[in-house]
Design a protein around this motif. Structure first.
Motif, PDB file in Angstrom:
ATOM      1  N   LEU A  95       0.871  -1.169   0.000  1.00  0.00           N
ATOM      2  CA  LEU A  95       0.000   0.000   0.000  1.00  0.00           C
ATOM      3  C   LEU A  95       0.905   1.216   0.000  1.00  0.00           C
ATOM      4  O   LEU A  95       1.558   1.517   1.007  1.00  0.00           O
ATOM      5  N   THR A  96       0.975   1.928  -1.120  1.00  0.00           N
ATOM      6  CA  THR A  96       1.954   3.003  -1.238  1.00  0.00           C
ATOM      7  C   THR A  96       1.257   4.358  -1.327  1.00  0.00           C
ATOM      8  O   THR A  96       0.600   4.676  -2.311  1.00  0.00           O
ATOM      9  N   GLY A  97       1.349   5.118  -0.256  1.00  0.00           N
ATOM     10  CA  GLY A  97       0.718   6.427  -0.189  1.00  0.00           C
ATOM     11  C   GLY A  97      -0.784   6.374  -0.087  1.00  0.00           C
ATOM     12  O   GLY A  97      -1.455   7.394  -0.254  1.00  0.00           O
ATOM     13  N   GLY A  98      -1.338   5.204   0.217  1.00  0.00           N
ATOM     14  CA  GLY A  98      -2.786   5.048   0.322  1.00  0.00           C
ATOM     15  C   GLY A  98      -3.261   5.102   1.755  1.00  0.00           C
ATOM     16  O   GLY A  98      -2.471   5.051   2.706  1.00  0.00           O
ATOM     17  N   TYR A 104       1.124  10.700   2.897  1.00  0.00           N
ATOM     18  CA  TYR A 104       1.185   9.840   4.066  1.00  0.00           C
ATOM     19  C   TYR A 104       0.291   8.612   3.839  1.00  0.00           C
ATOM     20  O   TYR A 104      -0.842   8.737   3.353  1.00  0.00           O
ATOM     21  N   ALA A 105       0.787   7.469   4.233  1.00  0.00           N
ATOM     22  CA  ALA A 105      -0.047   6.276   4.315  1.00  0.00           C
ATOM     23  C   ALA A 105      -0.568   6.186   5.748  1.00  0.00           C
ATOM     24  O   ALA A 105       0.221   6.122   6.695  1.00  0.00           O
ATOM     25  N   HIS A 106      -1.881   6.189   5.906  1.00  0.00           N
ATOM     26  CA  HIS A 106      -2.428   6.157   7.263  1.00  0.00           C
ATOM     27  C   HIS A 106      -3.838   5.564   7.241  1.00  0.00           C
ATOM     28  O   HIS A 106      -4.512   5.533   6.206  1.00  0.00           O
ATOM     29  N   GLY A 107      -4.261   5.087   8.377  1.00  0.00           N
ATOM     30  CA  GLY A 107      -5.600   4.539   8.516  1.00  0.00           C
ATOM     31  C   GLY A 107      -5.790   3.181   7.869  1.00  0.00           C
ATOM     32  O   GLY A 107      -6.916   2.666   7.816  1.00  0.00           O
ATOM     33  N   ALA A 136       6.584   1.575   6.614  1.00  0.00           N
ATOM     34  CA  ALA A 136       7.539   2.646   6.316  1.00  0.00           C
ATOM     35  C   ALA A 136       6.778   3.960   6.254  1.00  0.00           C
ATOM     36  O   ALA A 136       6.479   4.491   5.181  1.00  0.00           O
ATOM     37  N   ALA A 137       6.449   4.499   7.412  1.00  0.00           N
ATOM     38  CA  ALA A 137       5.612   5.691   7.499  1.00  0.00           C
ATOM     39  C   ALA A 137       6.173   6.646   8.548  1.00  0.00           C
ATOM     40  O   ALA A 137       6.569   6.224   9.636  1.00  0.00           O
ATOM     41  N   LEU A 138       6.183   7.922   8.206  1.00  0.00           N
ATOM     42  CA  LEU A 138       6.588   8.956   9.159  1.00  0.00           C
ATOM     43  C   LEU A 138       5.497   9.164  10.208  1.00  0.00           C
ATOM     44  O   LEU A 138       4.338   8.767  10.003  1.00  0.00           O
ATOM     45  N   PRO A 139       5.830   9.768  11.334  1.00  0.00           N
ATOM     46  CA  PRO A 139       4.820  10.002  12.379  1.00  0.00           C
ATOM     47  C   PRO A 139       3.570  10.686  11.829  1.00  0.00           C
ATOM     48  O   PRO A 139       3.654  11.583  10.981  1.00  0.00           O
ATOM     49  N   HIS A 140       2.423  10.233  12.333  1.00  0.00           N
ATOM     50  CA  HIS A 140       1.144  10.751  11.851  1.00  0.00           C
ATOM     51  C   HIS A 140       0.115  10.620  12.960  1.00  0.00           C
ATOM     52  O   HIS A 140       0.245   9.778  13.861  1.00  0.00           O
ATOM     53  N   ALA A 141      -0.928  11.430  12.886  1.00  0.00           N
ATOM     54  CA  ALA A 141      -1.960  11.408  13.931  1.00  0.00           C
ATOM     55  C   ALA A 141      -2.768  10.121  13.927  1.00  0.00           C
ATOM     56  O   ALA A 141      -3.372   9.756  14.946  1.00  0.00           O
ATOM     57  N   VAL A 142      -2.819   9.437  12.783  1.00  0.00           N
ATOM     58  CA  VAL A 142      -3.558   8.172  12.675  1.00  0.00           C
ATOM     59  C   VAL A 142      -2.609   7.115  12.130  1.00  0.00           C
ATOM     60  O   VAL A 142      -1.972   7.317  11.085  1.00  0.00           O
ATOM     61  N   ASN A 143      -2.525   5.996  12.804  1.00  0.00           N
ATOM     62  CA  ASN A 143      -1.565   4.975  12.406  1.00  0.00           C
ATOM     63  C   ASN A 143      -2.118   4.049  11.323  1.00  0.00           C
ATOM     64  O   ASN A 143      -3.298   4.085  10.977  1.00  0.00           O
ATOM     65  N   ASN A 144      -1.238   3.241  10.777  1.00  0.00           N
ATOM     66  CA  ASN A 144      -1.607   2.003  10.095  1.00  0.00           C
ATOM     67  C   ASN A 144      -1.519   0.913  11.154  1.00  0.00           C
ATOM     68  O   ASN A 144      -0.484   0.791  11.824  1.00  0.00           O
ATOM     69  N   CYS A 145      -2.567   0.140  11.329  1.00  0.00           N
ATOM     70  CA  CYS A 145      -2.538  -0.848  12.410  1.00  0.00           C
ATOM     71  C   CYS A 145      -2.386  -2.260  11.852  1.00  0.00           C
ATOM     72  O   CYS A 145      -2.846  -2.570  10.748  1.00  0.00           O
ATOM     73  N   PHE A 146      -1.721  -3.091  12.629  1.00  0.00           N
ATOM     74  CA  PHE A 146      -1.397  -4.470  12.250  1.00  0.00           C
ATOM     75  C   PHE A 146      -1.835  -5.374  13.398  1.00  0.00           C
ATOM     76  O   PHE A 146      -1.292  -5.285  14.506  1.00  0.00           O
ATOM     77  N   GLU A 160       1.060  -1.128  21.943  1.00  0.00           N
ATOM     78  CA  GLU A 160       1.690   0.176  22.141  1.00  0.00           C
ATOM     79  C   GLU A 160       2.490   0.633  20.919  1.00  0.00           C
ATOM     80  O   GLU A 160       2.952   1.778  20.872  1.00  0.00           O
ATOM     81  N   VAL A 161       2.655  -0.236  19.919  1.00  0.00           N
ATOM     82  CA  VAL A 161       3.371   0.158  18.699  1.00  0.00           C
ATOM     83  C   VAL A 161       2.350   0.456  17.608  1.00  0.00           C
ATOM     84  O   VAL A 161       2.064   1.612  17.301  1.00  0.00           O
ATOM     85  N   ALA A 162       1.761  -0.589  17.003  1.00  0.00           N
ATOM     86  CA  ALA A 162       0.722  -0.359  15.988  1.00  0.00           C
ATOM     87  C   ALA A 162      -0.325  -1.464  16.001  1.00  0.00           C
ATOM     88  O   ALA A 162      -1.018  -1.672  15.015  1.00  0.00           O
ATOM     89  N   GLY A 163      -0.448  -2.144  17.123  1.00  0.00           N
ATOM     90  CA  GLY A 163      -1.421  -3.216  17.222  1.00  0.00           C
ATOM     91  C   GLY A 163      -2.811  -2.765  17.595  1.00  0.00           C
ATOM     92  O   GLY A 163      -3.737  -3.577  17.662  1.00  0.00           O
ATOM     93  N   ALA A 164      -2.977  -1.473  17.853  1.00  0.00           N
ATOM     94  CA  ALA A 164      -4.297  -0.901  18.141  1.00  0.00           C
ATOM     95  C   ALA A 164      -4.615   0.113  17.055  1.00  0.00           C
ATOM     96  O   ALA A 164      -3.782   0.973  16.730  1.00  0.00           O
ATOM     97  N   CYS A 165      -5.797   0.038  16.470  1.00  0.00           N
ATOM     98  CA  CYS A 165      -6.169   0.910  15.363  1.00  0.00           C
ATOM     99  C   CYS A 165      -6.647   2.275  15.861  1.00  0.00           C
ATOM    100  O   CYS A 165      -7.247   2.388  16.934  1.00  0.00           O
ATOM    101  N   GLY A 166      -6.354   3.308  15.067  1.00  0.00           N
ATOM    102  CA  GLY A 166      -6.833   4.648  15.370  1.00  0.00           C
ATOM    103  C   GLY A 166      -5.942   5.449  16.296  1.00  0.00           C
ATOM    104  O   GLY A 166      -6.256   6.593  16.622  1.00  0.00           O
ATOM    105  N   ALA A 167      -4.835   4.867  16.707  1.00  0.00           N
ATOM    106  CA  ALA A 167      -3.911   5.576  17.591  1.00  0.00           C
ATOM    107  C   ALA A 167      -2.912   6.388  16.764  1.00  0.00           C
ATOM    108  O   ALA A 167      -2.746   6.152  15.572  1.00  0.00           O
TER     109      ALA A 167
END
Length: 535
Positions: free
Chosen positions: A336-339, A400-403, A428-438, A460-467
């Motif tokens: 997912l590139t820039g999506g 930004y790739a986010h959400g 591979a994403a810079l800091p953002h108000a909404v994460n990509n969650c896994f 606490e890393v990206a296992g919770a969505c919307g953080a």
């Protein structure tokens, strides 16, 4: 043989009960009938000779020219060197036409010159013209179905124009939606010719652009394309389904520039490409940007869903490729590139040498060229250290790739290239108000999926969505460099010394065009005619 995520056994294409497929086709045709014209009452125009019964037309284009909305065109087995328009073998500008071959492997719309074998790879057989040629092009009309045939060797030119084997074109490059419903089934799209020095070959196998749908592409095969085997793009709300397809030996198996909204990519096989499934945002191409999978008008819900696919062995640096696709990071299963706001779930992703699933920001280097340039992106973005050194002091347009949500995928043996960040999952994403969650992704051998940055699936890393996404920037910087290295090789200056690196192109190799499953009942759903009498 291989087995897809839905548990169905594949040979070269997914199995489908032919009667059920034909009934599904008839229902879809009925749903797309042009107002004022009944699909069931349409005339049937016959091309060629079938079972010793000659049709009234010798070429597909002549039948297309004579057809009215709601008519059917049935095509007998044969090789058709069509010259319907300067830039297309067959050009369809009448809505509601239903074009169907009587044998998928025997009805061949061939871009080569007559006098050679079908889909010949001989250089002298190729037609090379400025602007390129497309195979079957549907131009700005809705309700057109194409089924049960093969298209091959329609070539683009050195600038990348043309070379689309089957194209539903709702207004390429216009930034506007110019087409509604469409359907393609039991289709094969490929080429046997590529001129590496000039970058001339097939661009897209099955291509849909600027269409609002509803649309479906299913039970189709495509290979050997410079850009992608399958493409659905330039549609903020695509209302499209891509399913039971098979993509091989192309730069990208699937590409979808600025495609989003209601879009399903499911139950399909993607193998031996440079990269497998690649939705993407671009600032100028196929506007308007960005690629956004959010459900229109519904906050926080994804309607672009990539699910139940089998994505494997996308490690091929020797596919045809030119331009942007030559810079796709080799060895990536799903990227997912820039999506944003896409859902990737319940896929089997294995043996991709770099990353099984990669989500990354996209720094688009292109300057303004369309009125909607960089919509959804950050214009003239100035990265903070150390990314200013990696990306440059100013990026013309930064997406930004986010959400995005990556959930419940089964992974195995990804990251075999052995570079520092290679593995199952990467962000591979810079800091953002909404994460990509896994979440809930597992390695079928190891249990815990390998990730970059590390522990990506921890809450606490990206296992919770919307953080918010506040990563370890040292790890992200290393990942950025690896993605650039995978895309552009040692010449990029981004590759880590003393590591294996990534495969580099040597000699492009094209796969032969395989024989694929044809419709057992090609008469199903068509009105009574000499080839298909009502019994």
């Amino acid at each position: 043989m291989s087995r897809n995520a839905a548990g169905k056994t594949y040979g070269t294409t997914p199995y489908l009960h032919p009667r059920r497929a034909a009934l599904a086709t008839a229902a879809f045709v009925a749903s797309m009938a042009v107002p004022g014209h009944s699909a069931a009452a349409g005339h049937v125009l016959l091309v060629g000779s079938f079972h010793d019964i000659a049709g009234s037309f010798a070429s597909i284009q002549s039948a297309v020219n004579a057809a009215q909305p709601g008519d059917w065109i049935l095509v007998a087995p044969g090789v058709y060197h069509e010259q319907g328009a300067a830039g297309a073998g067959v050009l369809i500008t009448t809505p509601g036409i239903h074009l169907r071959g009587m044998d998928r492997n025997g009805v061949i719309v061939d871009g080569t010159l007559p006098g050679f074998g079908a889909c010949s790879n001989a250089p002298a057989a190729q037609v090379r013209v400025s602007g390129g040629r497309n195979g079957i092009e549907v131009f700005k009309v809705y309700g057109v179905t194409i089924e049960n045939l093969t298209v091959c060797n329609f070539l683009g030119d050195a600038s990348g124009s043309g070379g689309n084997e089957i194209w539903w074109n709702g207004g390429d490059g216009s930034g506007a939606i110019g087409m509604g419903s469409y359907a393609g089934r039991y289709l094969t799209a490929s080429t046997t010719y590529f001129d590496a020095a000039a970058g001339v070959g097939g661009q897209y196998g099955i291509f849909v652009s600027n269409a609002r749908g509803p649309g479906v592409i299913e039970y189709a095969y495509a290979s050997n394309m410079i850009d992608s085997s399958f493409y659905v793009g330039a549609c903020p709300d695509c209302n499209a389904v891509l399913r039971h397809v098979h993509a091989q030996n192309s730069a990208l198996g699937y590409s979808g520039t600025n495609a989003g909204g209601h879009l399903l990519i499911q139950d399909s096989e993607w193998e031996d490409n440079r990269a497998g499934i690649v939705p993407n945002s671009l600032a100028n191409d196929d506007p308007p940007s960005p690629q956004d999978g959010a459900c229109p008008g519904v906050a926080g819900k994804s309607c672009t869903i990539i699910e139940r696919n089998y994505v494997h062995d996308n490690n091929n640096a020797n596919t045809p490729a030119a331009g942007l696709t030559a810079g796709a990071p080799v060895g990536t299963g799903i990227e997912l590139t820039g999506g944003r706001n896409n859902l990737v779930r319940n896929n089997i992703v294995e043996r991709n040498g770099a990353w099984g699933i990669l989500v990354n920001d996209y720094p688009d280097p292109s300057p303004p060229a369309v009125p909607t340039w960089c919509s959804g992106g950050v214009r003239y973005f100035a990265p903070s250290p150390p990314f200013d050194v990696i990306l440059g002091p100013v990026v013309p347009c930064y997406f930004y790739a986010h959400g995005n949500r990556v959930e419940g995928n089964r992974l195995a043996d990804n990251g075999g290239f052995g570079n520092p960040t290679n593995g199952d999952l990467a962000n591979a994403a810079l800091p953002h108000a909404v994460n990509n969650c896994f979440r809930h992704n597992v390695d079928r051998h190891q249990g815990a999926a390998s990730t970059s940055p590390s522990n990506l699936q921890d809450a606490e890393v990206a296992g919770a969505c919307g953080a918010p996404w506040n990563p370890d920037l040292t790890q992200v910087a290393g990942l950025f460099l690896e993605v650039i290295c995978a895309a552009y090789g040692p010449a990029s200056g981004a590759c880590t010394a003393g590591t294996p690196g990534y495969p580099q192109p040597t000699t492009v190799s094209l796969m032969p065009i395989p024989s694929e499953s044809t419709m057992d009942e090609p008469c199903e759903g068509s009105p009574d005619n000499a080839w298909c009498p009502d019994e």
